[in-house]
Design a protein around this motif. Structure first.
Motif, PDB file in Angstrom:
ATOM      1  N   LEU A  78       0.817  -1.219   0.000  1.00 60.72           N
ATOM      2  CA  LEU A  78       0.000   0.000   0.000  1.00 60.72           C
ATOM      3  C   LEU A  78       0.851   1.269   0.000  1.00 60.72           C
ATOM      4  N   GLU A  79       2.116   1.159   0.378  1.00 64.63           N
ATOM      5  CA  GLU A  79       2.992   2.329   0.322  1.00 64.63           C
ATOM      6  C   GLU A  79       3.069   2.852  -1.110  1.00 64.63           C
ATOM      7  N   ASP A  80       3.314   1.939  -2.067  1.00 68.76           N
ATOM      8  CA  ASP A  80       3.387   2.347  -3.468  1.00 68.76           C
ATOM      9  C   ASP A  80       2.038   2.799  -3.991  1.00 68.76           C
ATOM     10  N   VAL A  81       0.973   2.141  -3.555  1.00 67.23           N
ATOM     11  CA  VAL A  81      -0.376   2.504  -4.003  1.00 67.23           C
ATOM     12  C   VAL A  81      -0.699   3.934  -3.589  1.00 67.23           C
ATOM     13  N   VAL A  82      -0.477   4.260  -2.329  1.00 66.59           N
ATOM     14  CA  VAL A  82      -0.760   5.612  -1.835  1.00 66.59           C
ATOM     15  C   VAL A  82       0.137   6.631  -2.525  1.00 66.59           C
ATOM     16  N   HIS A  83       1.401   6.298  -2.684  1.00 65.33           N
ATOM     17  CA  HIS A  83       2.323   7.216  -3.355  1.00 65.33           C
ATOM     18  C   HIS A  83       1.835   7.502  -4.772  1.00 65.33           C
ATOM     19  N   PHE A  84       1.401   6.455  -5.485  1.00 66.52           N
ATOM     20  CA  PHE A  84       0.902   6.649  -6.841  1.00 66.52           C
ATOM     21  C   PHE A  84      -0.371   7.488  -6.843  1.00 66.52           C
ATOM     22  N   ILE A  85      -1.275   7.217  -5.929  1.00 68.28           N
ATOM     23  CA  ILE A  85      -2.526   7.984  -5.868  1.00 68.28           C
ATOM     24  C   ILE A  85      -2.228   9.463  -5.633  1.00 68.28           C
ATOM     25  N   ALA A 122      -3.287   3.953   7.485  1.00 68.37           N
ATOM     26  CA  ALA A 122      -1.908   3.834   7.978  1.00 68.37           C
ATOM     27  C   ALA A 122      -0.921   4.124   6.845  1.00 68.37           C
ATOM     28  N   ALA A 123      -1.233   3.652   5.627  1.00 64.97           N
ATOM     29  CA  ALA A 123      -0.353   3.908   4.481  1.00 64.97           C
ATOM     30  C   ALA A 123      -0.331   5.401   4.140  1.00 64.97           C
ATOM     31  N   ILE A 124      -1.470   6.065   4.259  1.00 68.23           N
ATOM     32  CA  ILE A 124      -1.517   7.507   3.986  1.00 68.23           C
ATOM     33  C   ILE A 124      -0.713   8.261   5.041  1.00 68.23           C
ATOM     34  N   TYR A 125      -0.867   7.885   6.315  1.00 67.38           N
ATOM     35  CA  TYR A 125      -0.065   8.524   7.360  1.00 67.38           C
ATOM     36  C   TYR A 125       1.422   8.250   7.132  1.00 67.38           C
ATOM     37  N   HIS A 126       1.732   7.061   6.678  1.00 62.47           N
ATOM     38  CA  HIS A 126       3.116   6.717   6.364  1.00 62.47           C
ATOM     39  C   HIS A 126       3.651   7.672   5.296  1.00 62.47           C
ATOM     40  N   TRP A 127       2.845   7.937   4.246  1.00 56.55           N
ATOM     41  CA  TRP A 127       3.252   8.879   3.205  1.00 56.55           C
ATOM     42  C   TRP A 127       3.442  10.285   3.788  1.00 56.55           C
ATOM     43  N   ILE A 128       2.538  10.694   4.659  1.00 57.67           N
ATOM     44  CA  ILE A 128       2.643  12.016   5.289  1.00 57.67           C
ATOM     45  C   ILE A 128       3.959  12.129   6.057  1.00 57.67           C
ATOM     46  N   ILE A 129       4.269  11.104   6.845  1.00 53.01           N
ATOM     47  CA  ILE A 129       5.514  11.118   7.631  1.00 53.01           C
ATOM     48  C   ILE A 129       6.724  11.177   6.695  1.00 53.01           C
ATOM     49  N   ARG A 130       6.743  10.329   5.675  1.00 56.41           N
ATOM     50  CA  ARG A 130       7.874  10.322   4.733  1.00 56.41           C
ATOM     51  C   ARG A 130       7.992  11.663   4.024  1.00 56.41           C
ATOM     52  N   SER A 131       6.870  12.204   3.601  1.00 54.17           N
ATOM     53  CA  SER A 131       6.872  13.493   2.914  1.00 54.17           C
ATOM     54  C   SER A 131       7.366  14.602   3.837  1.00 54.17           C
ATOM     55  N   SER A 132       6.983  14.519   5.088  1.00 50.35           N
ATOM     56  CA  SER A 132       7.318  15.581   6.040  1.00 50.35           C
ATOM     57  C   SER A 132       8.741  15.479   6.572  1.00 50.35           C
ATOM     58  N   THR A 133       9.363  14.337   6.435  1.00 56.13           N
ATOM     59  CA  THR A 133      10.738  14.200   6.910  1.00 56.13           C
ATOM     60  C   THR A 133      11.747  14.296   5.771  1.00 56.13           C
ATOM     61  N   SER A 134      11.251  14.302   4.545  1.00 57.57           N
ATOM     62  CA  SER A 134      12.142  14.421   3.391  1.00 57.57           C
ATOM     63  C   SER A 134      12.486  15.890   3.143  1.00 57.57           C
ATOM     64  N   VAL A 135      13.711  16.110   2.740  1.00 57.77           N
ATOM     65  CA  VAL A 135      14.130  17.463   2.341  1.00 57.77           C
ATOM     66  C   VAL A 135      14.609  17.459   0.889  1.00 57.77           C
ATOM     67  N   ARG A 155       2.852  22.609  -3.051  1.00 56.46           N
ATOM     68  CA  ARG A 155       1.884  21.589  -3.468  1.00 56.46           C
ATOM     69  C   ARG A 155       1.851  20.456  -2.449  1.00 56.46           C
ATOM     70  N   ASP A 156       3.025  19.973  -2.069  1.00 61.64           N
ATOM     71  CA  ASP A 156       3.091  18.855  -1.125  1.00 61.64           C
ATOM     72  C   ASP A 156       2.598  19.261   0.262  1.00 61.64           C
ATOM     73  N   ARG A 157       2.895  20.498   0.674  1.00 63.73           N
ATOM     74  CA  ARG A 157       2.410  20.972   1.967  1.00 63.73           C
ATOM     75  C   ARG A 157       0.883  21.011   1.986  1.00 63.73           C
ATOM     76  N   LYS A 158       0.286  21.474   0.878  1.00 69.03           N
ATOM     77  CA  LYS A 158      -1.176  21.526   0.789  1.00 69.03           C
ATOM     78  C   LYS A 158      -1.775  20.124   0.833  1.00 69.03           C
ATOM     79  N   LYS A 159      -1.124  19.163   0.172  1.00 71.32           N
ATOM     80  CA  LYS A 159      -1.603  17.774   0.223  1.00 71.32           C
ATOM     81  C   LYS A 159      -1.594  17.255   1.652  1.00 71.32           C
ATOM     82  N   VAL A 160      -0.504  17.494   2.347  1.00 68.10           N
ATOM     83  CA  VAL A 160      -0.380  17.022   3.730  1.00 68.10           C
ATOM     84  C   VAL A 160      -1.463  17.656   4.597  1.00 68.10           C
ATOM     85  N   ASP A 161      -1.643  18.963   4.483  1.00 67.59           N
ATOM     86  CA  ASP A 161      -2.684  19.646   5.265  1.00 67.59           C
ATOM     87  C   ASP A 161      -4.060  19.058   4.971  1.00 67.59           C
ATOM     88  N   TYR A 162      -4.368  18.857   3.694  1.00 74.18           N
ATOM     89  CA  TYR A 162      -5.661  18.286   3.308  1.00 74.18           C
ATOM     90  C   TYR A 162      -5.840  16.899   3.925  1.00 74.18           C
TER      91      TYR A 162
END
Length: 177
Positions: A78-85, A122-135, A155-162
């Motif tokens: 689901l990590e790849d699925v959420v990332h693709f979505i 959980a996969a979406i939260y996982h994406w949020i965490i990865r996105s938020s810790t990446s620089v 764009r990514d910040r808005k996705k995370v907030d949403y």
């Protein structure tokens, strides 16, 4: 004049990076305080950066190759699925047509690999965490000084907030039939 423009751009980048860093820190603290279940257990090969631009298509629109194996790891599919979505279907936001694409993709995936809404969240939260810790984007902004990366960071910040504020609604929209 050119030196003044470069200085202004560097200042703008610096301010943006400080804001982005502070937002990421606040987000991670908030998620930590809420004790969000984001750790996915899995034993599958995960691409880690699965989206349209890492797919190669043949003449008949069939997928003939996959690129960019920099983030491959063992994890949950689901990590790849959420990332693709989030980067393939909803890259331009969470409009109805994007959510419909996500729903179609998710429905096809679930016909081969069933999952629960709890796992999807959980996969979406996982994406949020990865996105938020990446620089990654911030590094590109600093190294290239290309203001295009400012748009991607926003764009990514808005996705995370949403996703943080609309998680249940988002999951319902992409899993409803």
């Amino acid at each position: 004049k050119r030196v003044a423009l470069k200085t202004l751009l560097l200042l703008k980048c610096s301010v943006l990076l400080k804001k982005a860093s502070n937002k990421k820190k606040a987000l991670l603290k908030d998620l930590s305080d809420k004790q969000i279940p984001w750790n996915l257990e899995g034993n599958q090969l995960v691409h880690g950066d699965f989206h349209n631009q890492n797919l190669l298509f043949g003449l008949k629109n069939e997928i003939v190759g996959l690129l960019d194996f920099e983030e491959v790891h063992k994890g949950h599919g689901l990590e790849d699925v959420v990332h693709f979505i989030l980067l393939g279907c909803c890259n331009t936001g969470f409009k109805k047509e994007n959510l419909e694409k996500a729903q179609i993709f998710l429905k096809n995936y679930s016909s081969h690999h069933p999952f629960t809404k709890k796992e999807l969240k959980a996969a979406i939260y996982h994406w949020i965490i990865r996105s938020s810790t990446s620089v990654f984007m911030e590094e590109l902004l600093l190294s290239t000084r290309d203001t295009f990366f400012i748009e991607l960071i926003e764009r990514d910040r808005k996705k995370v907030d949403y996703l943080i504020h609309e998680m249940d609604s988002f999951v319902e929209k992409i899993t409803d039939e």
